[in-house]
Enzyme design. Structure first.
Site, PDB file in Angstrom:
ATOM      1  N   MET A   1       0.849  -1.198   0.000  1.00 55.39           N
ATOM      2  CA  MET A   1       0.000   0.000   0.000  1.00 55.39           C
ATOM      3  C   MET A   1       0.886   1.250   0.000  1.00 55.39           C
ATOM      4  SD  MET A   1      -3.458  -0.925   2.011  1.00 55.39           S
ATOM      5  CE  MET A   1      -2.907  -0.603   3.665  1.00 55.39           C
TER       6      MET A   1
ATOM      7  N   HIS B   1       9.491  -3.571   3.207  1.00 55.27           N
ATOM      8  CA  HIS B   1       9.086  -3.775   1.808  1.00 55.27           C
ATOM      9  C   HIS B   1      10.310  -4.044   0.941  1.00 55.27           C
ATOM     10  CE1 HIS B   1       5.688  -0.978   3.125  1.00 55.27           C
ATOM     11  NE2 HIS B   1       5.045  -2.059   2.720  1.00 55.27           N
TER      12      HIS B   1
HETATM   13  O1  PAF Z   1      -0.108  -5.589   3.638  1.00 50.95           O
HETATM   14  C1  PAF Z   1      -0.543  -4.728   2.849  1.00 50.95           C
HETATM   15  O2  PAF Z   1       0.122  -3.728   2.545  1.00 50.95           O
HETATM   16  C2  PAF Z   1      -1.926  -4.894   2.249  1.00 50.95           C
HETATM   17  O3  PAF Z   1      -2.806  -5.478   3.154  1.00 50.95           O
HETATM   18  C3  PAF Z   1      -1.923  -5.657   0.912  1.00 50.95           C
HETATM   19  C4  PAF Z   1      -1.442  -7.085   1.072  1.00 50.95           C
HETATM   20  C5  PAF Z   1      -1.035  -4.931  -0.090  1.00 50.95           C
HETATM   21  C6  PAF Z   1      -3.351  -5.703   0.355  1.00 50.95           C
HETATM   22  O4  PAF Z   1      -3.864  -4.436   0.159  1.00 50.95           O
END
Ligand code: PAF
Length: 279
Positions: free
Chosen positions: A30, A37
């Site tokens: 997100m 990430h």
């Molecule tokens: O973990 C996240 O950032 C969100 O829940 C995801 C997996 C991208 C789904 O919107």
């Protein structure tokens, strides 16, 4: 790195990569990207021929009154980070692209979606499972990468993949932590300085619980009491839940065992923090 905003274009890329025998690794996010990430992207890079990252703040996983409108965003910074991680495709659809109509089709993973985070945030995991299923159909990955920090989300997605026979390998990678142990999360940016100082208390409680388990304590009640006592000593921090659960079914346990997981959520001011630790 190619930036893609439409579903047909992203699907065309997926089809073309697959027709050339390329393995696609996918990191759904997100945005407001952090080291957690980036570690997913680095592993995806090592294990695949092509890497796609999506950034989409998914409205269907936010409940009324939650932080959808103030969710942190940094499109330019995110783009730079993806480029530095040698991402090939960045998929950034609009809400209208993903949901052109009021959504009427959902993926519901019953049982584990209704406990812990799901009990406090009704509908949250239905939104997560739905958007991840949609993204899998759009990106067409061979493998998808998630952080263990969202332990329940990972369990829901694994169960969805199994239940729908999706041909995607779900890779769950270790939580990346700040120096004091706080699990990295985009929502940590909500914490004021004084709140940030307190935020590692959940990690400290889990570490103490793990130590107690290591010393032979297997009674969930006593383990939970010891963790709660540590959190309660920190003023301004309230507990949503502290539990010891089976790592797959997420059912609470009668006795702790080494692959069981501590799950917890606390509130500090207006911010909710979740974390977990395998015993
Ligand atoms: O973990 C996240 O950032 C969100 O829940 C995801 C997996 C991208 C789904 O919107």
């Amino acid at each position: 790195m190619k930036i893609i905003t439409t579903i047909p274009e992203m699907q065309a890329v997926g089809r073309s990569l697959r027709s050339r025998g390329q393995r696609i690794g996918f990191v759904p996010t997100m945005g407001f990207l952090h080291e957690g990430h980036l570690s997913l992207m680095h592993t995806a890079r090592q294990e695949n021929d092509a890497v796609t990252v999506s950034i989409f703040v998914n409205p269907t996983q936010f409940g009324p009154g939650e932080d959808l409108d103030r969710y942190p965003r940094d499109a330019a910074g995110d783009q730079r980070k993806c480029e530095s991680a040698a991402v090939d495709y960045l998929f950034v659809p609009s809400a209208g692209e993903m949901y052109p109509e009021q959504p009427s089709v959902f993926v519901d993973v019953e049982g584990i979606s209704g406990v812990f985070e799901g009990a406090i945030r009704p509908g949250h995991f239905r939104g997560v499972a739905t958007v991840v299923a949609k993204l899998f159909h759009v990106v067409m990955p061979h493998a998808a990468y998630f952080g263990q920090k969202d332990f329940q989300q990972c369990a829901v997605i694994r169960q969805m993949v199994k239940g729908l026979n999706l041909d995607v390998a779900v890779r769950v990678l270790s939580t990346v932590r700040e120096q004091d142990g706080l699990a990295m999360s985009s929502r940590n940016s909500y914490l004021a300085l004084e709140e940030r100082r307190k935020a590692a208390v959940l990690y400290r409680a889990f570490m103490a619980g793990r130590e107690l388990f290591g010393a032979g304590e297997t009674d969930p009640g006593r383990l939970k009491d010891s963790m709660r006592a540590i959190i309660q000593k920190e003023p301004g921090v309230s507990i949503d839940y502290i539990e010891i659960a089976d790592p797959e079914s997420l059912k609470p346990l009668g006795q702790a065992f080494p692959t069981a997981v501590f799950l917890g959520a606390v509130r500090i001011g207006r911010t909710r923090l979740i974390d977990n630790m395998v015993l």
